[in-house]
Each structure stands twice: as structure tokens, then as C-alpha cells.
Design an enzyme around this catalytic site. Structure first.
Site, PDB file in Angstrom:
ATOM      1  N   ASP A 105       0.699  -1.298   0.075  1.00  0.00           N
ATOM      2  CA  ASP A 105      -0.022   0.142   0.000  1.00  0.00           C
ATOM      3  C   ASP A 105       0.869   1.296  -0.091  1.00  0.00           C
ATOM      4  O   ASP A 105       0.310   2.747  -0.279  1.00  0.00           O
ATOM      5  CB  ASP A 105      -0.873   0.172   1.167  1.00  0.00           C
ATOM      6  CG  ASP A 105      -0.288  -0.134   2.594  1.00  0.00           C
ATOM      7  OD1 ASP A 105      -0.927  -0.841   3.347  1.00  0.00           O
ATOM      8  OD2 ASP A 105       0.940   0.133   2.618  1.00  0.00           O
ATOM      9  N   HIS A 120       6.780  -7.896  -0.984  1.00  0.00           N
ATOM     10  CA  HIS A 120       5.953  -8.257  -1.880  1.00  0.00           C
ATOM     11  C   HIS A 120       5.332  -7.281  -3.045  1.00  0.00           C
ATOM     12  O   HIS A 120       4.220  -7.455  -3.440  1.00  0.00           O
ATOM     13  CB  HIS A 120       4.565  -8.761  -1.176  1.00  0.00           C
ATOM     14  CG  HIS A 120       4.830 -10.165  -0.457  1.00  0.00           C
ATOM     15  ND1 HIS A 120       4.055 -10.266   0.743  1.00  0.00           N
ATOM     16  CD2 HIS A 120       5.793 -11.034  -0.395  1.00  0.00           C
ATOM     17  CE1 HIS A 120       4.491 -11.397   1.377  1.00  0.00           C
ATOM     18  NE2 HIS A 120       5.492 -11.962   0.804  1.00  0.00           N
ATOM     19  N   CYS A 128       3.486  -3.775 -17.719  1.00  0.00           N
ATOM     20  CA  CYS A 128       2.901  -4.548 -18.982  1.00  0.00           C
ATOM     21  C   CYS A 128       3.519  -5.717 -18.933  1.00  0.00           C
ATOM     22  O   CYS A 128       4.725  -6.131 -19.094  1.00  0.00           O
ATOM     23  CB  CYS A 128       3.060  -3.812 -20.338  1.00  0.00           C
ATOM     24  SG  CYS A 128       2.751  -4.721 -21.588  1.00  0.00           S
ATOM     25  N   CYS A 131       5.700  -5.707 -22.720  1.00  0.00           N
ATOM     26  CA  CYS A 131       6.800  -4.870 -22.985  1.00  0.00           C
ATOM     27  C   CYS A 131       7.471  -4.320 -21.662  1.00  0.00           C
ATOM     28  O   CYS A 131       8.368  -3.464 -22.092  1.00  0.00           O
ATOM     29  CB  CYS A 131       6.548  -3.827 -24.115  1.00  0.00           C
ATOM     30  SG  CYS A 131       5.354  -2.553 -23.103  1.00  0.00           S
ATOM     31  N   CYS A 149      -1.763  -1.695 -21.708  1.00  0.00           N
ATOM     32  CA  CYS A 149      -0.249  -0.902 -21.934  1.00  0.00           C
ATOM     33  C   CYS A 149      -0.501   0.248 -22.860  1.00  0.00           C
ATOM     34  O   CYS A 149      -1.098   0.060 -24.137  1.00  0.00           O
ATOM     35  CB  CYS A 149       0.521  -1.941 -22.487  1.00  0.00           C
ATOM     36  SG  CYS A 149       1.984  -0.898 -22.604  1.00  0.00           S
ATOM     37  N   CYS A 152       1.781  -1.183 -26.190  1.00  0.00           N
ATOM     38  CA  CYS A 152       1.567  -2.340 -27.042  1.00  0.00           C
ATOM     39  C   CYS A 152       0.125  -2.831 -26.631  1.00  0.00           C
ATOM     40  O   CYS A 152      -0.187  -3.861 -27.194  1.00  0.00           O
ATOM     41  CB  CYS A 152       2.550  -3.411 -26.700  1.00  0.00           C
ATOM     42  SG  CYS A 152       2.339  -4.099 -25.171  1.00  0.00           S
ATOM     43  N   SER A 191       0.613 -12.012  10.406  1.00  0.00           N
ATOM     44  CA  SER A 191       0.251 -13.507  11.196  1.00  0.00           C
ATOM     45  C   SER A 191       1.450 -14.515  10.773  1.00  0.00           C
ATOM     46  O   SER A 191       1.446 -15.680  11.387  1.00  0.00           O
ATOM     47  CB  SER A 191      -1.035 -14.265  10.285  1.00  0.00           C
ATOM     48  OG  SER A 191      -0.732 -14.386   8.733  1.00  0.00           O
TER      49      SER A 191
HETATM   50  N1  APR Z   1      -2.561  -3.900  14.906  1.00  0.00           N
HETATM   51  C1  APR Z   1      -1.816  -4.923  15.036  1.00  0.00           C
HETATM   52  N2  APR Z   1      -2.210  -6.071  14.592  1.00  0.00           N
HETATM   53  C2  APR Z   1      -3.330  -6.154  13.945  1.00  0.00           C
HETATM   54  C3  APR Z   1      -4.085  -5.300  13.553  1.00  0.00           C
HETATM   55  C4  APR Z   1      -3.845  -4.070  14.509  1.00  0.00           C
HETATM   56  N3  APR Z   1      -4.615  -2.935  14.349  1.00  0.00           N
HETATM   57  N4  APR Z   1      -5.241  -5.683  12.807  1.00  0.00           N
HETATM   58  C5  APR Z   1      -4.958  -6.765  12.693  1.00  0.00           C
HETATM   59  N5  APR Z   1      -3.695  -7.299  13.131  1.00  0.00           N
HETATM   60  C6  APR Z   1      -3.190  -8.584  13.111  1.00  0.00           C
HETATM   61  C7  APR Z   1      -3.876  -9.819  13.091  1.00  0.00           C
HETATM   62  O1  APR Z   1      -4.074 -10.461  14.224  1.00  0.00           O
HETATM   63  C8  APR Z   1      -2.959 -10.723  11.964  1.00  0.00           C
HETATM   64  O2  APR Z   1      -2.002 -11.552  12.899  1.00  0.00           O
HETATM   65  O3  APR Z   1      -2.207  -8.428  11.672  1.00  0.00           O
HETATM   66  C9  APR Z   1      -2.153  -9.889  11.352  1.00  0.00           C
HETATM   67  C10 APR Z   1      -2.568  -9.770   9.782  1.00  0.00           C
HETATM   68  O4  APR Z   1      -2.373 -11.014   9.141  1.00  0.00           O
HETATM   69  P1  APR Z   1      -2.560 -11.183   7.743  1.00  0.00           P
HETATM   70  O5  APR Z   1      -3.902 -10.969   7.476  1.00  0.00           O
HETATM   71  O6  APR Z   1      -2.153 -12.920   7.520  1.00  0.00           O
HETATM   72  O7  APR Z   1      -1.601 -10.411   6.993  1.00  0.00           O
HETATM   73  P2  APR Z   1      -0.124 -10.549   6.803  1.00  0.00           P
HETATM   74  O8  APR Z   1       0.647 -11.233   7.670  1.00  0.00           O
HETATM   75  O9  APR Z   1       0.325  -9.399   6.144  1.00  0.00           O
HETATM   76  O10 APR Z   1      -0.045 -11.634   5.231  1.00  0.00           O
HETATM   77  C11 APR Z   1       0.945 -12.067   4.677  1.00  0.00           C
HETATM   78  O11 APR Z   1      -0.049 -13.088   2.886  1.00  0.00           O
HETATM   79  O12 APR Z   1      -1.775 -13.206   1.434  1.00  0.00           O
HETATM   80  C12 APR Z   1      -0.534 -12.760   1.613  1.00  0.00           C
HETATM   81  O13 APR Z   1       0.662 -11.095   0.160  1.00  0.00           O
HETATM   82  C13 APR Z   1      -0.243 -11.432   1.355  1.00  0.00           C
HETATM   83  O14 APR Z   1       1.517 -10.094   2.440  1.00  0.00           O
HETATM   84  C14 APR Z   1       0.350 -10.947   2.575  1.00  0.00           C
HETATM   85  C15 APR Z   1       0.969 -11.948   3.260  1.00  0.00           C
END
Ligand code: APR
Length: 249
Positions: A105, A120, A128, A131, A149, A152, A191
Site C-alpha cells: 500500500d 511483496h 505490462c 513490453c 499498456c 502495446c 500472522s
Molecule cells: N494492530 C496490530 N495487529 C493487527 C491489527 C492492528 N490494528 N489488525 C490486525 N492485526 C494482525 C492480525 O491479528 C494478524 O495477525 O495483523 C495480522 C494480519 O495477518 P494477515 O492478514 O495474514 O496479513 P499478513 O501477515 O500481512 O499476510 C502476509 O499473505 O496473503 C499474503 O501477500 C499477502 O503480504 C500478505 C501475506
């Protein structure tokens, strides 16, 4: 919020030879971008196998663009929250060397962080497939998507790493180097279930770093890799740590 752990985190940062942050979608939830695996997460609405795998994008791009449009709107309208701003302040104070983020983001950069590694990729630019022309997402409106694109007319893909795609080599090399040479990692809002990203705190721990987890709930790192978990929202905990660092300095 656990005041003792906030104090401990500030002490750990102040005495650390080098501190890095490793962030996930949780740090942007308070900016209005849902995470992936919580109850209201994006993967409850879109099955990642059907929408976030590179094979899905190639076989049915219009379907995947339904999710990408949702993400695009969220990303292009979101603003940094106090957690992103707090990390930028720590960097300005010379107490945070790098943010390694799984997020796409761009909110760490928008908050003022200079040294950010996007493990990520980024939703803010599109490329594209034919190209390799790159476009800035800010030049597009939602009604332009899915965009073609300008050179192209082939399909454009946001520069995010889909499942089944490699991590950008420079991002991976630089992240692994940072994780092996730091003294403290702030693991915020992830997570920790997606690899190779989740190996970053593990590698740092193996090199003797202090791992400080900030999350709403425990993760697979908690009790195994993390030295301690500060439970609560990043938007409250990070500013409290920065304030405590200022007090102890
Ligand atoms: N403050 C702190 N932690 C938070 C908050 C908050 N306000 N809100 C949610 N969380 C925690 C949740 O408890 C969870 O453990 O953030 C974590 C988000 O976990 P995911 O949704 O699995 O996101 P992430 O760990 O970034 O996923 C990793 O998985 O799907 C792919 O590419 C995607 O980069 C992503 C990767």
C-alpha cells in the site's frame, strides 16, 4: 496496553546496535485497508487460490481484476496511521534503520519512512506483461481498470507479488542481509504464516536479535521466536513506544 512491555521495548530499541521493523497487513488496518486472514479479511471475500495466484491472473485476468480493483481503491485512498508515522519518527531519530514490509500500500513511504523494502512489491505501480512498460497507479482512475499498456495494448498487472511468483531478488537479498545484521526486530501486524517473508524474524532470532511482536493476538512466532508480544493495536502501541523512547533518551 502493557506499560511494562512498552518500557521494555523502548529500552531494547535504545540499546540495540540496529533495529528493523517487519510489518504485515495489520499495521494498515487502522488506515482502512482490511488484512487478509482476520474475520473481515480480504481472503474471506476472495479465495487467494482463485484470485491471488499468478496462474489465476493469466487464466482469467478479468476475474482477478475484480479483486484488484477493490485493492486499488483501498490502497489509493488510504492514509498512513499513527503506527506508520511512529516508525518514520524512529527512523528520523536514527533508531530504526529499515522497514521490511509485506504490504503493497505504500503507506510507510507516505508516512515519511525513507528506507523501506517492499517484500511483496507494490500496488502503486503497474507493469505490462509484454513490453514491461511501467505505469504509476496515480495516473489511473478506477474506471480505467483493467488498464491496457499505452505502448502495446497488452494487459497491465499491478507490481504486487502473486502467490506462485518469485520475491523481487533485490528485496529478498537486502531483507535477509538486514535480518542477519540487526539487534532488534519490531514484528508488527503479521500472522507470520507466509514464506519466505516469515523467515525474516526467524533468521534475525538465529543471529541473536531480540524479537518484539506487536499484534492483536498471538501468532506462530509467539513463545517460539518472539521474546515478547505486546497485545493491542499497532496504531496505539507504536506511538506509545516512540513516546517512551523520547522519555528515556
Ligand atoms: N494492530 C496490530 N495487529 C493487527 C491489527 C492492528 N490494528 N489488525 C490486525 N492485526 C494482525 C492480525 O491479528 C494478524 O495477525 O495483523 C495480522 C494480519 O495477518 P494477515 O492478514 O495474514 O496479513 P499478513 O501477515 O500481512 O499476510 C502476509 O499473505 O496473503 C499474503 O501477500 C499477502 O503480504 C500478505 C501475506
Amino acid at each position: 496496553m502493557n506499560r511494562q512491555l512498552i518500557q521494555k521495548a523502548a529500552e531494547d530499541i535504545l540499546r540495540s546496535k540496529k533495529t528493523i521493523a517487519f510489518t504485515g497487513a495489520g499495521i494498515s488496518v487502522e488506515s482502512g485497508i482490511p488484512d487478509f486472514r482476520s474475520a473481515e479479511g480480504l481472503w474471506q471475500k476472495y479465495d487467494p487460490e482463485e484470485y491471488a495466484h499468478i496462474h489465476a491472473f493469466y487464466s482469467d485476468p478479468d476475474k482477478v481484476w475484480l479483486m484488484l480493483k477493490d485493492m486499488f481503491t483501498l490502497v489509493m485512498t488510504a492514509k498512513p496511521n499513527p503506527a506508520h508515522i511512529g516508525l518514520a519518527e524512529l527512523e528520523q531519530m536514527g533508531l530504526l534503520s529499515t522497514v521490511i514490509t509485506q504490504n503493497v500500500d505504500g503507506l510507510h513511504q507516505a508516512a515519511g519512512s525513507k528506507n523501506v523494502i517492499e517484500f511483496h512489491g507494490s500496488h502503486r505501480t503497474l507493469s505490462c506483461l509484454k513490453c514491461s512498460t511501467t505505469l504509476d497507479g496515480a495516473s489511473l482512475k478506477i474506471e480505467d481498470l483493467p488498464a491496457r499498456c499505452p505502448r502495446c495494448s497488452s494487459l497491465l498487472k499491478p507490481d504486487v507479488v502473486f502467490f506462485g511468483e518469485p520475491i523481487p531478488p533485490k528485496a529478498q537479498t537486502y531483507s535477509f542481509r538486514e535480518s542477519k545484521s540487526c539487534g532488534t526486530v519490531l514484528v508488527i501486524g503479521t500472522s507470520a504464516v507466509v514464506y519466505p517473508a516469515a523467515s525474516i524474524p526467524i533468521m534475525a532470532k538465529e543471529e541473536g536479535a531480540t524479537i518484539i511482536e506487536i499484534n492483536m493476538e498471538p501468532t506462530p512466532l509467539t513463545g517460539q521466536i518472539s521474546d515478547y508480544l505486546i497485545t493491542g493495536s499497532a496504531g496505539k502501541i507504536i506511538p506509545a513506544i516512540v513516546e517512551e523512547v523520547r522519555r528515556q533518551r
